[in-house]
Structure formats: structure tokens, C-alpha cells
Write an enzyme that holds these catalytic residues in place. Structure first.
Site, PDB file in Angstrom:
ATOM      1  N   ASP A 154      -7.900  28.419   8.143  1.00 47.12           N
ATOM      2  CA  ASP A 154      -6.827  27.445   7.911  1.00 47.12           C
ATOM      3  C   ASP A 154      -7.369  26.091   7.466  1.00 47.12           C
ATOM      4  O   ASP A 154      -8.539  25.775   7.667  1.00 47.12           O
ATOM      5  CB  ASP A 154      -5.968  27.273   9.165  1.00 47.12           C
ATOM      6  CG  ASP A 154      -6.740  26.703  10.350  1.00 47.12           C
ATOM      7  OD1 ASP A 154      -7.885  27.137  10.581  1.00 47.12           O
ATOM      8  OD2 ASP A 154      -6.193  25.813  11.038  1.00 47.12           O
TER       9      ASP A 154
ATOM     10  N   ASP B 216     -13.787  22.127   3.975  1.00 45.99           N
ATOM     11  CA  ASP B 216     -13.626  22.453   5.392  1.00 45.99           C
ATOM     12  C   ASP B 216     -12.514  23.479   5.484  1.00 45.99           C
ATOM     13  O   ASP B 216     -11.350  23.130   5.427  1.00 45.99           O
ATOM     14  CB  ASP B 216     -13.277  21.164   6.149  1.00 45.99           C
ATOM     15  CG  ASP B 216     -12.917  21.386   7.604  1.00 45.99           C
ATOM     16  OD1 ASP B 216     -13.137  22.497   8.100  1.00 45.99           O
ATOM     17  OD2 ASP B 216     -12.406  20.437   8.235  1.00 45.99           O
TER      18      ASP B 216
ATOM     19  N   GLU C 216      -7.429  27.033  13.604  1.00 44.54           N
ATOM     20  CA  GLU C 216      -8.469  26.198  14.224  1.00 44.54           C
ATOM     21  C   GLU C 216      -8.050  24.744  14.259  1.00 44.54           C
ATOM     22  O   GLU C 216      -8.213  24.050  15.266  1.00 44.54           O
ATOM     23  CB  GLU C 216      -9.793  26.340  13.454  1.00 44.54           C
ATOM     24  CG  GLU C 216     -11.003  25.732  14.161  1.00 44.54           C
ATOM     25  CD  GLU C 216     -11.253  24.262  13.854  1.00 44.54           C
ATOM     26  OE1 GLU C 216     -12.040  23.632  14.567  1.00 44.54           O
ATOM     27  OE2 GLU C 216     -10.645  23.730  12.892  1.00 44.54           O
ATOM     28  N   GLU C 217      -7.496  24.286  13.145  1.00 46.52           N
ATOM     29  CA  GLU C 217      -7.190  22.858  12.999  1.00 46.52           C
ATOM     30  C   GLU C 217      -6.063  22.391  13.928  1.00 46.52           C
ATOM     31  O   GLU C 217      -5.878  21.204  14.110  1.00 46.52           O
ATOM     32  CB  GLU C 217      -6.801  22.548  11.540  1.00 46.52           C
ATOM     33  CG  GLU C 217      -7.890  22.861  10.517  1.00 46.52           C
ATOM     34  CD  GLU C 217      -9.025  21.847  10.524  1.00 46.52           C
ATOM     35  OE1 GLU C 217      -9.060  20.987  11.438  1.00 46.52           O
ATOM     36  OE2 GLU C 217      -9.887  21.931   9.642  1.00 46.52           O
TER      37      GLU C 217
HETATM   38 ZN   LIG Z   1     -13.273  22.741  10.053  1.00 47.89          ZN
END
Ligand SMILES: [Zn+2]
Length: 368
Positions: free
Chosen positions: A77, A105, A138-139
Site C-alpha cells: 500500500d 515507498d 502498512e501505512e
Molecule cells: Zn513504507
């Protein structure tokens, strides 16, 4: 290693949107790309349990049994604005067009993994077993990693490819964090006619915040008041006030002490003014502390030195999937992946860093 192919791979991957919660299209594309490299890929059932339309994607390719199996982990993500990313290849770097993030990222490491494995296969290199964990969410709270069942992994040594910084650096320490939500209830009264009959929840909250240790606490610990809301009109003594806080520390006991001091400030102010306090504390993620003799550190050092890089190890201020996997018992390390100004429309990656990241991934695979 083919830099042009690596750049193409990267720009193709970032053009496929995957904002948190909406990773499925990207995940299917990754599945296809790694299957083409001989990996067996499968989704877990995270989509039924976490806020995402996709499960975590797991991959494995069996290799020489006498070599150490290694695991690479990346998150699929991205933060927002991550739709319609148009990567711009400049002389020394790749940027977005300024209206979105770039999504280096975490797609620079994913592209580097693909190029590393592809180029090693072209050289018919004899490799060990490689496992891949591509997480969702994750974010927005490491949702996928929390749900992922690590017992299915053959290996124990995991490289979480998700950090800024020049390749050769690595993160071995990441903080634990807690969030506090506090509601103070006082008593409403007419602010002009009978203010003495009221208890201002806003005043009590202000007193608590003023007494609270905040911002930089020590080298390893920070704290912040993030939001505050309350009251209903200028002529009413505010009955309610709500505030949210966070604290972070590299040490669990320091975090506990900091949270206790913040709660104590709230309780003292409420007691003094006869207001009522309601609060909840949530620990967001566990701390990460990698020992210098961990197999991941040794392998990373050897790989970096083989490329003439000087391996350096440091702490970071944020949590990532690595915190979660470490708590689940894996030997993790977070290599720096070259991404710069992530989480902003100014995000970029230097071509040199992208190339050395792919070389580093290659070296980790061949050193294992
Ligand atoms: Zn990251």
C-alpha cells in the site's frame, strides 16, 4: 544488473495505484510478475479481517537446501495522494509530477527485488530458498503484518525493505508508541449569569496539558498533544473537552512512565476542579531492537561490504511492519532503500540509490 530494465519495472509498478485499502489490482500484478520468476504465490485471508480489498501476498521459491532461507518483506500500500502517479525520469533521479507521491515507498524495493532475482537467474546463479511477504495496510497501522501467519515461513531471517536513507544503512531500533484519548466532563453553566456554577472542561484540559511533559522528553522518548476539541458556544461554560495524545519511546519502560505521567496530569487537574475524566490508552506497536549478533545483521554487513559499502546501523522514529514481525519472533533488519521525502508530493529516489539497492538485494541473496 540492467539499470534501464530496473527503471522500467519501477515506473510501471508506481503507475498501478495501491492506496491503503485498495491494493488488490497491484497485488495481482505482483503475483503475476513473481510467478514469471518461478515463485509460488498465494494470498492469505487478511482481506476478510482487515480494511483492505486484498490479502497479504506470500511467495516462495525453493533453492539449494544447504543455504539459509531468507525472507524479504515489503508493503504493497501507499499513502495518498497516490492515484495517477506519473513518474518523471530526470538526469539523476525519479520524481512524481508534483501532484502525487512517487510511491518509491515501498515500490523501489519491490522493483529492486524483481531486477535482482531476474539478473541472478540470467547468470544461472545457485541460490537458496527465497520467501516474499507483501503486506497490505502498512501505512494505516500495519494491519496486514499483524494478521500474517509467520508459522508458514520456512526461514527466520527477514529483511523488511522499507526505510529512507542511502543503501548500506540499516535500522536496528524502532520505537514503541501509545495513543491516549481523554475526555473531560465538567459542568455547563451560563457564562455571563452564573459562571461560578460551571466547571469548564476546556480550562481543566488546558491545565492538564500545561502540567504535562510533552514533545522531546529524552533521547529516546517523545510525546505530543495532537488534537483538542470541546465546548459549544461562547456563552456556555464548556461541559466537555476531548484531546488525543501520543507518546513514543525506544524503550518500553520509558513509554510506560511517560504515559503514566500524562494520565497523572489529567487526573490531577480533574481532581482539583471536580471534573470527570474518561480515557483510553492504546499501544500502537511493539518496540524493535535488533541485536548486533543477529544473523540478519551479520548477513547484511557481509553483503554491504562485498559491494564496497560501509554498513551503518541506527534508530528510527517510526514503526513499521518490522516491529510486528520482530514481536512474532522473526530476526528482522530494515535496510535503507533510498527513498527520499516519502509521504509527500516531493518524494524522489536517486538513480544511484535505486541501482545500489538492487545490487544490495542481489548481494544479500547470494551471501545467504
Ligand atoms: Zn513504507
Amino acid at each position: 544488473m540492467n539499470l534501464e530494465r530496473l527503471i522500467n519495472e519501477f515506473t510501471e509498478l508506481v503507475a498501478i495505484e495501491s492506496e491503503s485499502g485498495n491494493e488488490l489490482t497491484f497485488a495481482k500484478e505482483l503475483k503475476r510478475r513473481f510467478e514469471a520468476l518461478g515463485f509460488t504465490m498465494s494470498f492469505d485471508d487478511a482481506a476478510d479481517h482487515v480494511p483492505s480489498n486484498s490479502g497479504n501476498l506470500y511467495g516462495i521459491r525453493q533453492g539449494e537446501p544447504e543455504r539459509r532461507p531468507i525472507i524479504f518483506s515489503c508493503h504493497m500500500d501507499t499513502v495518498t495522494p497516490g492515484v495517477g502517479i506519473k513518474p518523471q525520469i530526470k538526469a539523476d533521479r525519479i520524481t512524481s509530477d508534483g501532484t502525487t507521491i512517487l510511491a518509491s515507498d515501498d515500490k523501489a524495493p519491490i522493483a529492486s527485488l524483481i531486477e535482482a532475482i531476474r539478473s541472478l537467474d540470467e547468470e544461472n546463479a545457485e541460490l537458496g530458498t527465497i520467501e516474499l511477504v507483501f503486506s497490505v495496510g502498512e501505512e494505516v497501522g500495519m494491519h496486514g503484518a499483524r494478521h500474517f501467519d509467520v508459522s508458514r515461513l520456512q526461514g527466520k531471517t527477514m529483511f523488511v525493505l522499507d526505510s529512507s536513507g542511502t543503501p548500506g544503512k540499516a535500522i536496528v531500533q524502532a520505537p514503541t508508541a501509545a495513543r491516549i484519548k481523554a475526555t473531560i466532563t465538567g459542568r455547563a453553566a451560563h457564562a455571563g449569569l452564573q459562571p461560578e456554577k460551571g466547571i469548564s472542561a476546556i480550562s481543566v484540559m488546558s491545565e492538564a496539558i500545561t502540567a504535562m511533559p510533552l514533545l522531546r522528553i529524552d533521547q529516546e522518548t517523545t510525546a505530543n498533544v495532537g488534537t483538542i476539541t470541546g465546548g459549544s458556544a461562547t456563552n456556555i461554560v464548556a461541559e466537555q473537552c476531548e484531546a488525543t495524545f501520543e507518546a513514543r519511546s525506544l524503550q518500553k519502560d520509558k513509554l510506560d512512565r511517560q504515559v503514566a505521567a500524562m494520565v497523572e496530569a489529567l487526573e490531577t487537574a480533574c481532581r482539583k476542579h471536580d471534573a470527570t475524566l474518561d480515557y483510553e490508552v492504546n499501544t500502537s506497536y511493539p518496540p524493535l531492537l535488533v541485536s548486533q549478533d543477529s544473523p540478519a545483521v551479520k548477513l547484511f554487513k557481509e553483503a554491504a561490504e562485498s559491494l564496497g559499502l560501509t554498513p551503518t546501523f541506527s534508530a528510527t522514529g517510526g514503526g513499521s511492519d518490522a516491529n510486528i514481525y520482530a514481536e512474532k519472533g522473526l530476526e528482522v533488519l530494515i535496510p535503507a532503500c533510498g527513498m527520499s521525502d516519502a509521504h509527500s508530493v516531493n518524494e524522489y529516489i536517486l538513480l544511484d540509490d535505486l541501482e545500489s539497492l538492487a545490487q544490495l538485494v542481489r548481494a544479500i541473496i547470494t551471501t545467504a
